[in-house]
Design a protein around this motif. Structure first.
Motif, PDB file in Angstrom:
ATOM      1  N   ASP A  10      18.149 -26.427  19.025  1.00  0.00           N
ATOM      2  CA  ASP A  10      19.096 -27.275  19.417  1.00  0.00           C
ATOM      3  C   ASP A  10      19.159 -27.540  20.847  1.00  0.00           C
ATOM      4  N   THR A  11      18.795 -29.052  20.910  1.00  0.00           N
ATOM      5  CA  THR A  11      18.469 -29.983  21.871  1.00  0.00           C
ATOM      6  C   THR A  11      19.701 -30.483  22.322  1.00  0.00           C
ATOM      7  N   GLY A  12      21.070 -29.921  22.427  1.00  0.00           N
ATOM      8  CA  GLY A  12      22.421 -29.939  22.073  1.00  0.00           C
ATOM      9  C   GLY A  12      23.394 -31.719  22.122  1.00  0.00           C
ATOM     10  N   SER A  13      22.134 -32.304  21.340  1.00  0.00           N
ATOM     11  CA  SER A  13      23.256 -33.210  20.310  1.00  0.00           C
ATOM     12  C   SER A  13      22.791 -33.401  19.036  1.00  0.00           C
ATOM     13  N   LEU A  14      23.528 -34.373  18.028  1.00  0.00           N
ATOM     14  CA  LEU A  14      23.047 -34.157  16.596  1.00  0.00           C
ATOM     15  C   LEU A  14      22.186 -35.092  16.574  1.00  0.00           C
ATOM     16  N   ARG A  15      22.429 -36.074  17.194  1.00  0.00           N
ATOM     17  CA  ARG A  15      20.783 -36.839  17.139  1.00  0.00           C
ATOM     18  C   ARG A  15      19.911 -36.294  17.579  1.00  0.00           C
ATOM     19  N   GLY A  16      19.923 -35.656  18.554  1.00  0.00           N
ATOM     20  CA  GLY A  16      18.621 -35.373  19.409  1.00  0.00           C
ATOM     21  C   GLY A  16      17.903 -33.815  17.802  1.00  0.00           C
ATOM     22  N   ASP A  17      19.402 -33.374  17.472  1.00  0.00           N
ATOM     23  CA  ASP A  17      18.528 -32.084  16.513  1.00  0.00           C
ATOM     24  C   ASP A  17      18.357 -32.857  15.154  1.00  0.00           C
ATOM     25  N   LEU A  18      18.434 -33.796  14.574  1.00  0.00           N
ATOM     26  CA  LEU A  18      17.895 -34.603  13.685  1.00  0.00           C
ATOM     27  C   LEU A  18      17.081 -35.789  14.367  1.00  0.00           C
ATOM     28  N   VAL A  19      16.587 -35.641  14.546  1.00  0.00           N
ATOM     29  CA  VAL A  19      15.254 -36.169  15.455  1.00  0.00           C
ATOM     30  C   VAL A  19      13.929 -35.293  15.837  1.00  0.00           C
ATOM     31  N   ALA A  20      14.281 -34.474  15.738  1.00  0.00           N
ATOM     32  CA  ALA A  20      14.078 -32.986  16.027  1.00  0.00           C
ATOM     33  C   ALA A  20      13.572 -32.185  14.652  1.00  0.00           C
ATOM     34  N   LEU A  21      14.603 -32.537  13.739  1.00  0.00           N
ATOM     35  CA  LEU A  21      14.089 -31.404  12.868  1.00  0.00           C
ATOM     36  C   LEU A  21      13.098 -32.749  11.726  1.00  0.00           C
ATOM     37  N   VAL A  22      13.191 -34.129  11.666  1.00  0.00           N
ATOM     38  CA  VAL A  22      13.021 -34.818  11.364  1.00  0.00           C
ATOM     39  C   VAL A  22      11.051 -34.376  11.545  1.00  0.00           C
ATOM     40  N   ARG A  23      11.248 -34.008  12.637  1.00  0.00           N
ATOM     41  CA  ARG A  23       9.998 -34.173  13.499  1.00  0.00           C
ATOM     42  C   ARG A  23       9.014 -32.880  12.948  1.00  0.00           C
ATOM     43  N   GLU A  24       9.736 -31.993  13.036  1.00  0.00           N
ATOM     44  CA  GLU A  24       9.045 -30.971  12.100  1.00  0.00           C
ATOM     45  C   GLU A  24       9.042 -30.965  10.921  1.00  0.00           C
ATOM     46  N   ILE A  25       9.730 -31.643  10.196  1.00  0.00           N
ATOM     47  CA  ILE A  25       8.761 -31.694   8.480  1.00  0.00           C
ATOM     48  C   ILE A  25       7.869 -32.582   8.472  1.00  0.00           C
ATOM     49  N   VAL A  26       7.233 -33.567   9.780  1.00  0.00           N
ATOM     50  CA  VAL A  26       6.427 -34.608  10.104  1.00  0.00           C
ATOM     51  C   VAL A  26       5.597 -33.449  10.427  1.00  0.00           C
ATOM     52  N   ASP A  27       5.499 -33.030  10.433  1.00  0.00           N
ATOM     53  CA  ASP A  27       4.663 -31.746  11.443  1.00  0.00           C
ATOM     54  C   ASP A  27       4.133 -31.362   9.475  1.00  0.00           C
ATOM     55  N   HIS A  28       5.178 -30.778   9.565  1.00  0.00           N
ATOM     56  CA  HIS A  28       4.876 -29.652   8.096  1.00  0.00           C
ATOM     57  C   HIS A  28       4.471 -30.224   7.293  1.00  0.00           C
ATOM     58  N   LEU A  29       4.494 -31.515   6.823  1.00  0.00           N
ATOM     59  CA  LEU A  29       3.995 -32.462   5.614  1.00  0.00           C
ATOM     60  C   LEU A  29       2.484 -33.405   6.238  1.00  0.00           C
ATOM     61  N   THR A  30       2.313 -33.083   7.454  1.00  0.00           N
ATOM     62  CA  THR A  30       1.120 -34.143   7.677  1.00  0.00           C
ATOM     63  C   THR A  30      -0.586 -33.007   8.214  1.00  0.00           C
ATOM     64  N   ASN A  31       0.315 -31.524   7.994  1.00  0.00           N
ATOM     65  CA  ASN A  31      -1.190 -31.444   8.300  1.00  0.00           C
ATOM     66  C   ASN A  31      -2.143 -30.612   6.990  1.00  0.00           C
ATOM     67  N   PRO A  32      -3.563 -30.838   7.541  1.00  0.00           N
ATOM     68  CA  PRO A  32      -4.368 -30.417   6.122  1.00  0.00           C
ATOM     69  C   PRO A  32      -4.274 -29.792   5.121  1.00  0.00           C
ATOM     70  N   ALA A  33      -3.502 -29.136   4.898  1.00  0.00           N
ATOM     71  CA  ALA A  33      -2.813 -28.006   3.990  1.00  0.00           C
ATOM     72  C   ALA A  33      -2.393 -28.607   3.445  1.00  0.00           C
ATOM     73  N   ALA A  34      -1.135 -29.287   3.987  1.00  0.00           N
ATOM     74  CA  ALA A  34      -0.430 -29.478   2.852  1.00  0.00           C
ATOM     75  C   ALA A  34      -1.108 -30.526   2.479  1.00  0.00           C
ATOM     76  N   ALA A  35      -1.472 -32.093   3.042  1.00  0.00           N
ATOM     77  CA  ALA A  35      -2.033 -33.084   2.400  1.00  0.00           C
ATOM     78  C   ALA A  35      -3.081 -32.742   0.701  1.00  0.00           C
ATOM     79  N   ALA A  36      -3.201 -31.866   1.029  1.00  0.00           N
ATOM     80  CA  ALA A  36      -4.659 -30.750   0.248  1.00  0.00           C
ATOM     81  C   ALA A  36      -3.623 -30.375  -1.345  1.00  0.00           C
ATOM     82  N   ALA A  37      -2.181 -29.860  -0.774  1.00  0.00           N
ATOM     83  CA  ALA A  37      -1.248 -29.565  -1.629  1.00  0.00           C
ATOM     84  C   ALA A  37       0.046 -29.921  -2.245  1.00  0.00           C
ATOM     85  N   ILE A  38       0.651 -30.849  -1.558  1.00  0.00           N
ATOM     86  CA  ILE A  38       1.768 -31.234  -1.752  1.00  0.00           C
ATOM     87  C   ILE A  38       1.701 -32.002  -3.395  1.00  0.00           C
ATOM     88  N   PRO A  39       0.620 -33.275  -3.197  1.00  0.00           N
ATOM     89  CA  PRO A  39       0.611 -33.535  -5.017  1.00  0.00           C
ATOM     90  C   PRO A  39       0.520 -32.624  -5.869  1.00  0.00           C
TER      91      PRO A  39
END
Length: 191
Positions: free
Chosen positions: A71-100
């Motif tokens: 909760d960043t205090g704004s919708l835009r900030g919350d969305l940016v933070a959420l996308v950042r979390e998703i990027v972090d989850h999907l770009t770690n080495p284990a995810a890169a090896a597993a997702i496909p």
């Protein structure tokens, strides 16, 4: 009374899974290999994860206990933070090896896809619902939009940039968060 789950076993399973994904890839990972690496019985794995795919997703991306987006205090900030979390989850080495491989398994098994929807996607959508409810409470949106659509708007482009376009997600959280914010704000004004 049930005995409490040993978090050391949980972590041993997740660590072994990540290590084996890095060494053997998704196709080469087996429950037997994880049990051996974690020095536990397979029954301990199956008490925590019904399938190889659930275990891999929990180790590589996130578990069922996913916390709400920040909760960043704004919708835009919350969305940016959420996308950042998703990027972090999907770009770690284990995810890169597993997702496909995971995506292939999910697309070929309706039962497995339904289980993922129930256990993991529902938890992601619950977090997004809370994010949208906060925006409504702050007066940034008149009503909360369809949660499953917002989930797709947030996660789909991240997946496409990383796994389909094979591009760096650098700057994506700010860009995508801003675009989704503008779309939700405009849609809310027209509601």
């Amino acid at each position: 009374m049930a005995r409490p789950r040993d978090t050391r076993v949980d972590e041993a399973i997740l660590t072994a899974t990540r290590e084996l994904l890095a060494e053997a890839g998704y196709a080469g990972l087996t429950m037997d290999a994880v049990a051996e690496r974690a020095r536990i019985g397979k029954a301990a794995i199956y008490r925590r994860h019904a399938t190889k795919q659930e275990m891999v997703f929990s180790a590589a991306v996130h578990g069922a206990d996913l916390p709400d987006p920040p909760d960043t205090g704004s919708l835009r900030g919350d969305l940016v933070a959420l996308v950042r979390e998703i990027v972090d989850h999907l770009t770690n080495p284990a995810a890169a090896a597993a997702i496909p491989g995971l995506m292939g398994d999910l697309s070929s098994s309706p039962e497995l896809a339904a289980r993922f929807q129930d256990i993991l996607v529902t938890r992601q959508q619950l977090g997004i619902e809370h994010l949208l409810d906060r925006a409504v409470a702050r007066g940034e949106l008149r009503t909360a939009p369809d949660v499953s659509l917002v989930h797709a708007l947030v996660s789909g482009p991240v997946f496409a940039v990383i796994y389909v376009q094979n591009r760096s997600p650098e700057g994506l959280p700010e860009q995508l968060g801003t675009v989704i914010h503008a779309a939700l704000a405009a849609s809310s004004q027209n509601a």
